[in-house]
Write a protein that holds these residues in place. Structure first.
Motif, PDB file in Angstrom:
ATOM      1  N   GLY A 204     -88.984   4.427  59.662  1.00 57.49           N
ATOM      2  CA  GLY A 204     -89.936   3.263  59.304  1.00 57.49           C
ATOM      3  C   GLY A 204     -90.222   3.436  57.819  1.00 57.49           C
ATOM      4  N   MET A 205     -90.569   4.468  57.294  1.00 58.04           N
ATOM      5  CA  MET A 205     -90.682   5.019  55.770  1.00 58.04           C
ATOM      6  C   MET A 205     -89.528   4.619  54.875  1.00 58.04           C
ATOM      7  N   TRP A 206     -88.544   5.147  55.657  1.00 58.14           N
ATOM      8  CA  TRP A 206     -87.325   5.301  54.751  1.00 58.14           C
ATOM      9  C   TRP A 206     -87.058   3.616  54.522  1.00 58.14           C
ATOM     10  N   PHE A 207     -87.086   3.096  55.526  1.00 56.11           N
ATOM     11  CA  PHE A 207     -86.602   1.192  55.607  1.00 56.11           C
ATOM     12  C   PHE A 207     -87.360   0.724  54.535  1.00 56.11           C
ATOM     13  N   ILE A 208     -88.782   1.032  54.295  1.00 62.81           N
ATOM     14  CA  ILE A 208     -89.546   0.402  53.345  1.00 62.81           C
ATOM     15  C   ILE A 208     -89.269   1.104  51.923  1.00 62.81           C
ATOM     16  N   LYS A 209     -88.799   2.252  51.723  1.00 57.41           N
ATOM     17  CA  LYS A 209     -88.644   2.943  50.654  1.00 57.41           C
ATOM     18  C   LYS A 209     -87.375   2.375  50.038  1.00 57.41           C
ATOM     19  N   GLU A 210     -86.286   2.162  50.715  1.00 58.87           N
ATOM     20  CA  GLU A 210     -85.236   1.614  50.413  1.00 58.87           C
ATOM     21  C   GLU A 210     -85.125  -0.009  50.355  1.00 58.87           C
ATOM     22  N   ARG A 211     -86.302  -0.730  50.492  1.00 58.51           N
ATOM     23  CA  ARG A 211     -86.289  -1.966  50.341  1.00 58.51           C
ATOM     24  C   ARG A 211     -85.409  -2.732  51.259  1.00 58.51           C
ATOM     25  N   ARG A 212     -84.804  -2.038  52.474  1.00 60.80           N
ATOM     26  CA  ARG A 212     -83.758  -2.571  53.174  1.00 60.80           C
ATOM     27  C   ARG A 212     -84.093  -3.929  53.934  1.00 60.80           C
ATOM     28  N   LYS A 213     -83.070  -4.828  54.165  1.00 64.46           N
ATOM     29  CA  LYS A 213     -83.054  -6.208  54.667  1.00 64.46           C
ATOM     30  C   LYS A 213     -81.905  -6.083  55.893  1.00 64.46           C
ATOM     31  N   VAL A 214     -82.273  -6.825  56.829  1.00 65.38           N
ATOM     32  CA  VAL A 214     -81.309  -6.815  57.989  1.00 65.38           C
ATOM     33  C   VAL A 214     -80.575  -8.014  57.982  1.00 65.38           C
ATOM     34  N   SER A 215     -79.135  -7.883  57.953  1.00 63.38           N
ATOM     35  CA  SER A 215     -78.241  -8.903  58.037  1.00 63.38           C
ATOM     36  C   SER A 215     -77.982  -9.223  59.414  1.00 63.38           C
ATOM     37  N   ILE A 216     -77.157 -10.464  59.822  1.00 63.06           N
ATOM     38  CA  ILE A 216     -76.912 -10.759  61.244  1.00 63.06           C
ATOM     39  C   ILE A 216     -75.975  -9.614  61.800  1.00 63.06           C
ATOM     40  N   SER A 217     -75.436  -9.279  60.953  1.00 63.90           N
ATOM     41  CA  SER A 217     -74.135  -8.139  61.588  1.00 63.90           C
ATOM     42  C   SER A 217     -74.943  -6.889  61.836  1.00 63.90           C
ATOM     43  N   ALA A 218     -76.111  -6.269  61.178  1.00 65.47           N
ATOM     44  CA  ALA A 218     -76.802  -5.172  61.539  1.00 65.47           C
ATOM     45  C   ALA A 218     -77.655  -5.558  62.904  1.00 65.47           C
ATOM     46  N   ALA A 219     -78.134  -6.729  62.845  1.00 68.26           N
ATOM     47  CA  ALA A 219     -78.933  -7.181  64.035  1.00 68.26           C
ATOM     48  C   ALA A 219     -78.296  -7.139  65.329  1.00 68.26           C
ATOM     49  N   LEU A 220     -77.068  -7.645  65.013  1.00 70.88           N
ATOM     50  CA  LEU A 220     -76.117  -7.460  66.273  1.00 70.88           C
ATOM     51  C   LEU A 220     -75.622  -6.153  66.958  1.00 70.88           C
ATOM     52  N   ILE A 221     -75.488  -5.498  65.911  1.00 70.11           N
ATOM     53  CA  ILE A 221     -75.092  -4.075  66.430  1.00 70.11           C
ATOM     54  C   ILE A 221     -76.280  -3.484  66.975  1.00 70.11           C
ATOM     55  N   GLY A 222     -77.436  -3.812  66.303  1.00 68.83           N
ATOM     56  CA  GLY A 222     -78.592  -3.027  66.940  1.00 68.83           C
ATOM     57  C   GLY A 222     -79.010  -3.691  68.267  1.00 68.83           C
ATOM     58  N   LEU A 223     -78.705  -4.985  68.560  1.00 74.38           N
ATOM     59  CA  LEU A 223     -78.715  -5.751  69.861  1.00 74.38           C
ATOM     60  C   LEU A 223     -77.711  -5.141  70.854  1.00 74.38           C
ATOM     61  N   ALA A 224     -76.531  -5.002  70.487  1.00 74.74           N
ATOM     62  CA  ALA A 224     -75.603  -4.351  71.026  1.00 74.74           C
ATOM     63  C   ALA A 224     -75.796  -2.989  71.880  1.00 74.74           C
ATOM     64  N   ILE A 225     -76.476  -2.125  70.866  1.00 74.61           N
ATOM     65  CA  ILE A 225     -76.922  -0.732  71.462  1.00 74.61           C
ATOM     66  C   ILE A 225     -77.816  -1.018  72.637  1.00 74.61           C
ATOM     67  N   VAL A 226     -78.988  -1.968  72.164  1.00 72.91           N
ATOM     68  CA  VAL A 226     -79.977  -2.135  73.295  1.00 72.91           C
ATOM     69  C   VAL A 226     -79.556  -2.571  74.762  1.00 72.91           C
ATOM     70  N   VAL A 227     -78.583  -3.460  74.510  1.00 72.38           N
ATOM     71  CA  VAL A 227     -77.896  -4.170  75.885  1.00 72.38           C
ATOM     72  C   VAL A 227     -77.068  -2.958  76.347  1.00 72.38           C
ATOM     73  N   ALA A 228     -76.410  -2.430  75.592  1.00 74.57           N
ATOM     74  CA  ALA A 228     -75.285  -1.267  76.283  1.00 74.57           C
ATOM     75  C   ALA A 228     -76.213  -0.252  77.154  1.00 74.57           C
ATOM     76  N   ASN A 229     -77.076   0.051  76.410  1.00 78.14           N
ATOM     77  CA  ASN A 229     -77.810   1.007  77.067  1.00 78.14           C
ATOM     78  C   ASN A 229     -78.533   0.712  78.361  1.00 78.14           C
ATOM     79  N   SER A 230     -78.924  -0.701  78.203  1.00 83.90           N
ATOM     80  CA  SER A 230     -79.859  -1.068  79.312  1.00 83.90           C
ATOM     81  C   SER A 230     -78.906  -1.354  80.722  1.00 83.90           C
ATOM     82  N   PHE A 231     -77.453  -1.536  80.359  1.00 85.26           N
ATOM     83  CA  PHE A 231     -76.428  -1.757  81.322  1.00 85.26           C
ATOM     84  C   PHE A 231     -75.983  -0.338  82.002  1.00 85.26           C
ATOM     85  N   LEU A 232     -75.533   0.596  80.678  1.00 92.29           N
ATOM     86  CA  LEU A 232     -74.981   1.860  81.235  1.00 92.29           C
ATOM     87  C   LEU A 232     -76.183   2.646  81.850  1.00 92.29           C
TER      88      LEU A 232
END
Length: 350
Positions: free
Chosen positions: A208-236
């Motif tokens: 959380g600190m790093w994300f703010i420090k680097e002023r990162r933004k979330v693209s749709i590709s990053a969001a989809l990767i994050g969602l894929a990890i959450v969904v995959a872990n839910s099923f697996l």
């Protein structure tokens, strides 16, 4: 200088707060056999991890992010610790005193069997819930999370300095401790659960600190990767991966997804109003919700409750939480104004 509001921090804080309320409402159903999943509100897990652990992970990430957002450029330790003290303890003490009196009336007395009186000190400093894992305390509200957040505030200036001066070394050191802790103490340390130990939460806080420090933004590709990890872990549901690892990467992945969602829903005025409201009262909600849930839920036969009535009961509980958290927030404001006008201002003139 007052910092500009960051909507996604408020949005994720609101999501986490709601998830914790759902967690504590659903908790009793999990002890029934068979478990009445239909009576539970929404779900008992997200991304393959317990919804309570998921919500707490989000809280740790936004705690690190919010602190870094405010104190990235400079930090005056005296002012920092004074502000943290005033943000935590007056409202906690007020809520505890009111809850103590309320429970005394409702229960016709309050009994803390064989708890030495000196342990009330643990309540005063806000770690009674955390220590209740291993000893009897005068714990009523606040839970273990408050104790770990207090520890975070103590160590934040050190984490901040490390992330600014030597980010790679700080990250390597933190993750080494994290991995070692899980490897050697996966079942906790002397009765203290692993996920309540501050070192196990440092990767989330640092992210959380790093994300703010680097002023990162979330693209749709990053969001989809994050969602894929959450969904995959839910099923697996990978049983070979320690639960603490799953909580961390599912929490971080969910955080990324929620930032992207926040960028979409921010434009809706009703969402902005609701998120702002929940975020504003989140600490008061945290303090009162558990006692309210327990006292109201205890008046119902959960085994005989239908799924529809369970949702009605949950909505009623949410209403009472809203009322009492609002009253606590206002009472705290009045109390702090009285203290400021009659004590702090007077001390300056002496």
């Amino acid at each position: 200088m007052k910092k500009e509001r960051v909507f996604y921090l408020d949005f994720i804080r609101a999501v986490a707060a709601i998830s914790i309320i759902i967690t504590h409402y659903n908790a009793r159903f999990l002890y029934m056999d068979p478990v009445p999943y239909k009576k539970m509100i929404i779900t008992s897990e997200i991304g393959g991890v317990y919804i309570g652990a998921w919500g707490v992970s989000l809280f740790f990430i936004i705690s690190g992010a919010a602190l870094m957002y405010v104190y990235q450029d400079a930090i005056d330790l005296k002012v920092f610790y004074k502000k943290r003290f005033l943000n935590i303890y007056p409202m906690f003490w007020l809520a505890y005193f009111v809850a103590l009196l309320l429970l005394f009336v409702l229960n016709r007395g309050i009994v803390f069997p064989d708890v030495p009186k000196y342990r009330f000190l643990f309540t005063l400093i806000g770690i009674d819930g955390w220590l209740s894992q291993i000893m009897g305390t005068f714990y009523i509200l606040g839970e273990w999370f408050l104790g770990v957040i207090i520890m975070l505030y103590i160590f934040f200036p050190l984490l901040r300095k490390g992330l600014i001066k030597a980010p790679k070394v700080t990250a390597l050191f933190a993750f080494t401790l994290y991995i070692g802790l899980i490897f050697f103490f996966g079942n906790g340390i002397k009765g203290i659960a692993l996920d309540t130990i501050i070192l196990s939460r440092v990767p989330e806080i640092l992210f959380g600190m790093w994300f703010i420090k680097e002023r990162r933004k979330v693209s749709i590709s990053a969001a989809l990767i994050g969602l894929a990890i959450v969904v995959a872990n839910s099923f697996l549901k990978p049983s070979t991966i320690p639960q603490m690892y799953q909580i961390t990467y599912v929490g971080i992945s969910s955080y990324i997804v929620l930032i992207y969602v926040a960028s979409i829903v921010e434009r809706f005025r009703i969402v902005d109003w609701f998120v702002s409201l929940i975020s504003k009262y989140s600490y008061a909600i945290f303090l009162v919700h558990h006692v309210i849930i327990e006292k109201i839920r205890s008046r119902f036969d959960l085994a005989a409750l239908s799924a529809f009535k369970s949702y009605i009961l949950f909505l009623a509980i949410c209403l009472f939480i809203a009322i009492f958290s609002g009253l606590l927030y206002k009472a705290h404001d009045v109390m702090m104004k009285i203290i400021k006008d009659n004590f702090l201002q007077r001390s300056k003139t002496v």
